[in-house]
Design a protein around this motif. Structure first.
Motif, PDB file in Angstrom:
ATOM      1  N   GLY A  10     101.005  -4.302  73.379  1.00 11.59           N
ATOM      2  CA  GLY A  10     102.399  -4.115  73.015  1.00 11.59           C
ATOM      3  C   GLY A  10     103.031  -3.072  73.926  1.00 11.59           C
ATOM      4  O   GLY A  10     102.382  -2.509  74.817  1.00 11.59           O
ATOM      5  N   TYR A  11     104.303  -2.783  73.712  1.00  2.00           N
ATOM      6  CA  TYR A  11     104.955  -1.765  74.537  1.00  2.00           C
ATOM      7  C   TYR A  11     106.171  -1.200  73.810  1.00  2.00           C
ATOM      8  O   TYR A  11     106.699  -1.789  72.857  1.00  2.00           O
ATOM      9  N   ILE A  12     106.601  -0.023  74.263  1.00  2.00           N
ATOM     10  CA  ILE A  12     107.834   0.577  73.761  1.00  2.00           C
ATOM     11  C   ILE A  12     108.792   0.762  74.935  1.00  2.00           C
ATOM     12  O   ILE A  12     108.359   0.914  76.080  1.00  2.00           O
ATOM     13  N   VAL A  13     110.084   0.727  74.648  1.00  2.00           N
ATOM     14  CA  VAL A  13     111.114   0.945  75.667  1.00  2.00           C
ATOM     15  C   VAL A  13     111.952   2.138  75.226  1.00  2.00           C
ATOM     16  O   VAL A  13     112.470   2.168  74.105  1.00  2.00           O
ATOM     17  N   ILE A  14     112.071   3.140  76.092  1.00  2.00           N
ATOM     18  CA  ILE A  14     112.785   4.384  75.779  1.00  2.00           C
ATOM     19  C   ILE A  14     114.093   4.414  76.557  1.00  2.00           C
ATOM     20  O   ILE A  14     114.091   4.437  77.789  1.00  2.00           O
ATOM     21  N   ASP A  15     115.209   4.415  75.833  1.00  2.00           N
ATOM     22  CA  ASP A  15     116.537   4.499  76.452  1.00  2.00           C
ATOM     23  C   ASP A  15     117.185   5.805  76.019  1.00  2.00           C
ATOM     24  O   ASP A  15     117.515   5.984  74.846  1.00  2.00           O
ATOM     25  N   GLN A  16     117.379   6.708  76.981  1.00  2.00           N
ATOM     26  CA  GLN A  16     117.940   8.020  76.672  1.00  2.00           C
ATOM     27  C   GLN A  16     119.415   8.046  77.058  1.00  2.00           C
ATOM     28  O   GLN A  16     119.778   7.900  78.229  1.00  2.00           O
ATOM     29  N   ALA A  17     120.292   8.216  76.059  1.00  2.00           N
ATOM     30  CA  ALA A  17     121.725   8.304  76.296  1.00  2.00           C
ATOM     31  C   ALA A  17     122.165   9.760  76.150  1.00  2.00           C
ATOM     32  O   ALA A  17     121.352  10.658  75.966  1.00  2.00           O
ATOM     33  N   GLU A  18     123.492   9.985  76.211  1.00  2.00           N
ATOM     34  CA  GLU A  18     124.010  11.344  76.141  1.00  2.00           C
ATOM     35  C   GLU A  18     123.740  11.979  74.783  1.00  2.00           C
ATOM     36  O   GLU A  18     123.280  13.105  74.694  1.00  2.00           O
ATOM     37  N   ALA A  19     124.031  11.244  73.693  1.00  2.00           N
ATOM     38  CA  ALA A  19     123.965  11.835  72.360  1.00  2.00           C
ATOM     39  C   ALA A  19     122.690  11.497  71.599  1.00  2.00           C
ATOM     40  O   ALA A  19     122.325  12.196  70.665  1.00  2.00           O
ATOM     41  N   ILE A  37     123.151  21.897  78.569  1.00  2.00           N
ATOM     42  CA  ILE A  37     122.609  20.552  78.712  1.00  2.00           C
ATOM     43  C   ILE A  37     123.709  19.614  79.158  1.00  2.00           C
ATOM     44  O   ILE A  37     124.757  19.543  78.513  1.00  2.00           O
ATOM     45  N   SER A  38     123.486  18.941  80.286  1.00  2.00           N
ATOM     46  CA  SER A  38     124.460  18.001  80.831  1.00  2.00           C
ATOM     47  C   SER A  38     125.783  18.724  81.060  1.00  2.00           C
ATOM     48  O   SER A  38     125.840  19.701  81.785  1.00  2.00           O
ATOM     49  N   THR A  39     126.860  18.279  80.411  1.00  2.00           N
ATOM     50  CA  THR A  39     128.176  18.889  80.610  1.00  2.00           C
ATOM     51  C   THR A  39     128.449  20.016  79.622  1.00  2.00           C
ATOM     52  O   THR A  39     129.506  20.645  79.678  1.00  2.00           O
ATOM     53  N   LYS A  40     127.515  20.272  78.707  1.00  2.00           N
ATOM     54  CA  LYS A  40     127.738  21.268  77.658  1.00  2.00           C
ATOM     55  C   LYS A  40     127.255  22.644  78.110  1.00  2.00           C
ATOM     56  O   LYS A  40     126.257  22.768  78.814  1.00  2.00           O
ATOM     57  N   GLY A  41     127.971  23.677  77.652  1.00  2.00           N
ATOM     58  CA  GLY A  41     127.539  25.039  77.918  1.00  2.00           C
ATOM     59  C   GLY A  41     126.390  25.423  77.010  1.00  2.00           C
ATOM     60  O   GLY A  41     125.947  24.658  76.156  1.00  2.00           O
ATOM     61  N   ALA A  42     125.910  26.644  77.178  1.00  2.00           N
ATOM     62  CA  ALA A  42     124.791  27.133  76.370  1.00  2.00           C
ATOM     63  C   ALA A  42     125.212  27.280  74.910  1.00  2.00           C
ATOM     64  O   ALA A  42     126.381  27.516  74.605  1.00  2.00           O
ATOM     65  N   ARG A  43     124.267  27.123  74.007  1.00  2.00           N
ATOM     66  CA  ARG A  43     124.486  27.373  72.581  1.00  2.00           C
ATOM     67  C   ARG A  43     123.979  28.782  72.298  1.00  2.00           C
ATOM     68  O   ARG A  43     122.883  29.163  72.720  1.00  2.00           O
ATOM     69  N   ILE A  44     124.779  29.575  71.581  1.00  2.00           N
ATOM     70  CA  ILE A  44     124.405  30.963  71.338  1.00  2.00           C
ATOM     71  C   ILE A  44     124.431  31.267  69.838  1.00  2.00           C
ATOM     72  O   ILE A  44     124.991  30.515  69.040  1.00  2.00           O
ATOM     73  N   THR A  45     123.823  32.380  69.468  1.00  2.00           N
ATOM     74  CA  THR A  45     123.752  32.805  68.078  1.00  2.00           C
ATOM     75  C   THR A  45     123.793  34.322  68.000  1.00  2.00           C
ATOM     76  O   THR A  45     123.384  35.018  68.937  1.00  2.00           O
ATOM     77  N   SER A  46     124.305  34.824  66.877  1.00  2.00           N
ATOM     78  CA  SER A  46     124.265  36.273  66.631  1.00  2.00           C
ATOM     79  C   SER A  46     122.983  36.696  65.930  1.00  2.00           C
ATOM     80  O   SER A  46     122.742  37.879  65.723  1.00  2.00           O
TER      81      SER A  46
END
Length: 501
Positions: free
Chosen positions: A302-311, A124-133
């Motif tokens: 009414g309304y909602i505002v969605i702001d998507q940041a990195e974290a 995701i973005s600049t991050k590599g894949a997350r893995i698990t055993s």
């Protein structure tokens, strides 16, 4: 509830739309050049150990090394009896076990160690894949966990009697030293269905382990199903009235898959013959185009505002044009309740994950805050992703998390604006104009008595020609230079050039 699945396939891209009661609730996209890797199993080699983070980077053959947290290491590697993670529908990545005591990771792993791992989260973005055993192999009704001795039942199966029946069946079928999870679709299914799944999955694991012994790391051992067949396996249930697909070859492949695993749903697969593109015919394309909008209007005004940041993602709730019918507290409550429903819908539709902060409108009465929290929890039950919601704070803020497995739809469909470099805003023409004036003052001592050629964006040059023309003359007099200004409509708004002649 009427549910329909639409599959739009082209050689370069597959798109799946999941509609409930005529409303688009999920959209999944897989592009050929990118290809989803969640569920793939690799033989990897440790490339870096990070003791300070209790994590390691593992080379699995991708562009970026994958990230492995200590809690995602198997019991054999850890050498401890850590608490089992909270398992549901194949989620066995150990995130719930983080509070357990683990030995330092540099005592467990060394550079060059080889591991069999599974991708639990896409890069995701600049991050590599997350893995698990903690390996999981999902079938139609069961998930096989070859590295965990455990039995689990999907939390979406509410009946205690049915959970007891399923647990009894799984106890009979569970291979020694392995684990099984009954998936949501397992409810009311017969033992023969589970036995077929268990036999196929254990044989598949044997094939994977055999390949692991024959290849050198890093190497791909098992590739999960593509988006279309994964949709057939995971989403095509008895609740789905019809599955439409607009590609004949994929239609035949889906029917062949259904004949083996889903014979009772075979007749619900239909090839779309319409002249109009499938997503256009059912107004899905229109809904997709709305996903770039930060502001989402509510029916009340009414309304909602969605702001998507990195974290994290911040969501703001506003009354907008809604004025209510009784009193202020009731108006705010109704807006917040409607916003809660819409927010849950948008999180699922846009596939927004990670930390989410919702700024509801402040309410004075504790009873109303509890109603709001209940509304959130009820609407989140429709979501297949795991969520966790904290109580409403004194400021009306709600903190929640939603499990993030892959990029949000917004990040798949869009990229950062190259014009503003992802900032979302630009210096105004007036600001750029004044930057130019300051730059002239800085360099004027070097070029006294000379001409300076200034080329700037059209709107910036217009300001210098008109409302700031008087100051331009003063600047020439004070700095002992002659300014030649030229407008260039092809320049970036913030770009300008000052060249001595």
């Amino acid at each position: 509830m009427s549910t329909t699945i639409f599959i739009n396939h082209r050689s370069y891209e597959s798109r799946v739309a999941y509609m409930e009661n005529g409303e688009l609730s999920e959209i999944l996209i897989e592009r050929k050049r990118e290809g989803g890797i969640v569920g793939n199993i690799y033989k990897g080699v440790v490339s870096k150990v990070l003791p300070g983070m209790q994590a390691a980077f593992v080379d699995i053959g991708l562009e970026k090394a994958a990230f492995l947290y200590v809690a995602d290491l198997g019991r054999e590697q850890l050498g401890v009896d850590a608490a089992l993670p909270d398992l549901e529908d194949g989620d066995a990545n150990g995130e719930k076990a983080r509070s357990a005591e683990y030995p330092p990771i540099d005592e467990i792993l060394r550079l060059g160690d080889e591991l069999i791992v599974q991708v639990s989260k896409e890069p995701i973005s600049t991050k590599g894949a997350r893995i698990t055993s903690y390996i999981t192999l999902p079938g139609r009704h069961l998930v096989l966990m070859p590295t965990i001795d455990h039995i689990g039942i999907s939390r979406r199966i509410a009946s205690e009697q049915e959970r007891h029946r399923l647990r009894s069946i799984l106890n009979d079928l569970k291979p020694a030293g392995m684990g099984l999870i009954a998936r949501t679709v397992a409810e009311n299914r017969q033992k023969e269905d589970f036995a077929s799944d268990q036999s196929f999955l254990t044989n598949l694991w044997d094939v994977i382990m055999k390949k692991a012994g024959e290849v050198k790391a890093p190497a791909l051992l098992y590739q999960d199903l593509d988006l279309i067949l994964k949709t057939m396996r995971d989403l095509f249930t008895r609740e789905v009235a019809t599955l439409y697909i607009d590609d004949e070859a994929e239609y035949l492949r889906c029917r062949e898959f259904a004949s083996r695993l889903l014979p009772h749903l075979f007749d619900r697969i239909e090839l779309y013959h319409g002249k109009e593109p499938l997503f256009d015919a059912f107004n899905i394309e229109v809904e997709l185009n709305k996903l770039s909008n930060k502001k989402v209007w509510l029916k009340s005004g009414g309304y909602i505002v969605i702001d998507q940041a990195e974290a994290l993602t911040a969501i703001d709730v506003n009354t907008g044009r809604y004025v209510g019918k009784k009193n202020l507290e009731d108006t705010i409550l109704q807006t917040n309740l409607e916003a809660a429903r819409e927010i849950c819908y948008q999180l699922r539709l846009r596939n927004i994950g990670g930390i989410i902060i919702i700024d509801f409108i402040d309410m004075e009465e504790e009873e109303n805050r509890l109603k709001l929290l209940q509304a959130l929890e009820v609407n989140l039950k429709k979501d297949r992703a795991k969520t966790n919601v904290l109580p409403v704070s004194e400021l009306g803020l709600v903190e929640m998390t939603r499990k993030r497995v892959r990029d949000s739809i917004g990040r798949v469909l869009y990229e950062s604006c190259h014009y503003c470099e992802g900032r979302g805003f630009l210096k105004s023409p007036h600001t750029v104009c004044y930057d130019i004036f300051r730059e002239i003052q800085r360099i004027a001592g070097i070029y006294k008595g000379k001409k300076l050629y200034i080329e700037a964006y059209a709107d910036v040059a217009d300001i210098m020609f008109s409302e700031e023309a008087e100051y331009v003359e003063k600047l020439e007099e004070d700095c002992c230079v002659k300014l030649v200004i030229k407008s260039n409509p092809h320049f970036h708004q913030e770009h300008y050039e000052i060249v001595p002649l």
